[in-house]
Design a protein around this motif. Structure first.
Motif, PDB file in Angstrom:
ATOM      1  N   THR A  79       0.856  -1.184   0.000  1.00 48.28           N
ATOM      2  CA  THR A  79       0.000   0.000   0.000  1.00 48.28           C
ATOM      3  C   THR A  79       0.891   1.233   0.000  1.00 48.28           C
ATOM      4  OG1 THR A  79      -0.097   0.032   2.419  1.00 48.28           O
ATOM      5  CG2 THR A  79      -1.851  -1.144   1.268  1.00 48.28           C
ATOM      6  N   HIS A  80       0.453   2.256  -0.694  1.00 51.54           N
ATOM      7  CA  HIS A  80       1.202   3.509  -0.773  1.00 51.54           C
ATOM      8  C   HIS A  80       0.307   4.619  -0.229  1.00 51.54           C
ATOM      9  CE1 HIS A  80       3.911   1.281  -3.382  1.00 51.54           C
ATOM     10  NE2 HIS A  80       2.859   0.929  -4.102  1.00 51.54           N
ATOM     11  N   THR A  81       0.741   5.248   0.851  1.00 52.61           N
ATOM     12  CA  THR A  81      -0.038   6.331   1.437  1.00 52.61           C
ATOM     13  C   THR A  81       0.782   7.615   1.439  1.00 52.61           C
ATOM     14  OG1 THR A  81       0.663   5.654   3.649  1.00 52.61           O
ATOM     15  CG2 THR A  81      -1.472   4.856   2.896  1.00 52.61           C
ATOM     16  N   PRO A 101       9.485  19.668  -1.234  1.00 47.04           N
ATOM     17  CA  PRO A 101       8.383  18.710  -1.099  1.00 47.04           C
ATOM     18  C   PRO A 101       7.506  19.050   0.103  1.00 47.04           C
ATOM     19  CG  PRO A 101      10.430  17.753  -0.328  1.00 47.04           C
ATOM     20  CD  PRO A 101      10.775  19.096  -0.900  1.00 47.04           C
ATOM     21  N   THR A 102       6.227  18.740  -0.008  1.00 47.10           N
ATOM     22  CA  THR A 102       5.303  18.956   1.107  1.00 47.10           C
ATOM     23  C   THR A 102       4.753  17.636   1.646  1.00 47.10           C
ATOM     24  OG1 THR A 102       3.450  19.207  -0.417  1.00 47.10           O
ATOM     25  CG2 THR A 102       4.582  21.239   0.267  1.00 47.10           C
ATOM     26  N   HIS A 103       4.916  16.576   0.862  1.00 46.22           N
ATOM     27  CA  HIS A 103       4.412  15.265   1.249  1.00 46.22           C
ATOM     28  C   HIS A 103       5.450  14.192   0.943  1.00 46.22           C
ATOM     29  CE1 HIS A 103       0.671  17.558   0.821  1.00 46.22           C
ATOM     30  NE2 HIS A 103       0.157  16.688   1.674  1.00 46.22           N
ATOM     31  N   GLU A 104       5.300  13.066   1.604  1.00 40.77           N
ATOM     32  CA  GLU A 104       6.118  11.901   1.288  1.00 40.77           C
ATOM     33  C   GLU A 104       5.183  10.705   1.095  1.00 40.77           C
ATOM     34  OE1 GLU A 104       8.723  10.688   4.432  1.00 40.77           O
ATOM     35  OE2 GLU A 104       7.142  10.704   5.924  1.00 40.77           O
ATOM     36  N   VAL A 105       5.615   9.765   0.278  1.00 46.17           N
ATOM     37  CA  VAL A 105       4.837   8.555   0.052  1.00 46.17           C
ATOM     38  C   VAL A 105       5.466   7.436   0.884  1.00 46.17           C
ATOM     39  CG1 VAL A 105       4.072   6.864  -1.645  1.00 46.17           C
ATOM     40  CG2 VAL A 105       4.176   9.278  -2.264  1.00 46.17           C
ATOM     41  N   VAL A 106       4.639   6.835   1.743  1.00 44.66           N
ATOM     42  CA  VAL A 106       5.096   5.747   2.600  1.00 44.66           C
ATOM     43  C   VAL A 106       4.541   4.443   2.032  1.00 44.66           C
ATOM     44  CG1 VAL A 106       5.028   4.781   4.930  1.00 44.66           C
ATOM     45  CG2 VAL A 106       5.167   7.263   4.609  1.00 44.66           C
TER      46      VAL A 106
END
Length: 182
Positions: A79-81, A101-106
């Motif tokens: 899963t990628h959140t 960047p403002t977000h990261e993908v976990v």
């Protein structure tokens, strides 16, 4: 030599006979029932030497051994959140040039080992009959999400899930039981 104590359930033994095995071979006891419950090429998945990091997901078939009904579906392995960066993380990027960047993908591994399909009718039968009355088989490993959808539809058509008594009630939400094959 057959060690009865090494075989965890009668349906598993019966499955070996149904798959064309003429001799009974030793099957090690299941340590993690969910992990070993998935079969690939008639072997428990932990004996198949598959590197799951190379794949996006797989297409599977769940078979009810008491009545032969099947369910064909697909499952993603990861899963990628998207998470918003904290102030501390944003400060670490302040010295870099360009857009910050403002977000990261976990990315996390999904709970695919314990997955038993999304069909409510199938879930109810599993609760009523028990997991030992069902066989979970991986039919095809897929590298991309597009492949995953293609191969799911392919196997649903090959097994004619809308024309026989199966747990699948539709294909892609477009083709429904009772409307196909009239």
């Amino acid at each position: 030599m057959l060690l009865i104590s090494s075989i965890t359930s009668f349906p598993r033994l019966l499955h070996l006979f149904r798959c064309g095995y003429f001799a009974i071979t030793y099957i090690p006891p299941i340590k993690d029932a969910h992990m070993s419950a998935w079969l690939y090429n008639n072997l428990p998945l932990d004996q198949s030497n598959i590197d799951i990091t190379q794949y996006t997901g797989f297409v599977y078939r769940i078979t009810n051994t008491t009545n032969g009904r099947i369910y064909i579906g697909k499952k993603t392995l990861f899963t990628h959140t998207k998470h918003k960066l904290t102030k501390k993380q944003l400060a670490e990027h302040a010295s870099k040039k360009g857009r910050k960047p403002t977000h990261e993908v976990v990315t996390k591994e999904s709970k695919w080992q314990a997955y038993w399909g999304s069909c409510e009718e199938l879930q109810n039968d599993i609760k009523a009959l028990g997991e030992d009355c069902f066989i979970r088989e991986i039919l095809h490993w897929c590298a991309t999400a597009i492949d995953l959808t293609y191969w799911e539809v392919h196997y649903q058509c090959v097994y004619e899930v809308l024309l026989r008594d199966s747990y699948n009630s539709n294909i892609l939400g477009k083709f429904y039981k009772g409307r196909v094959g009239r």
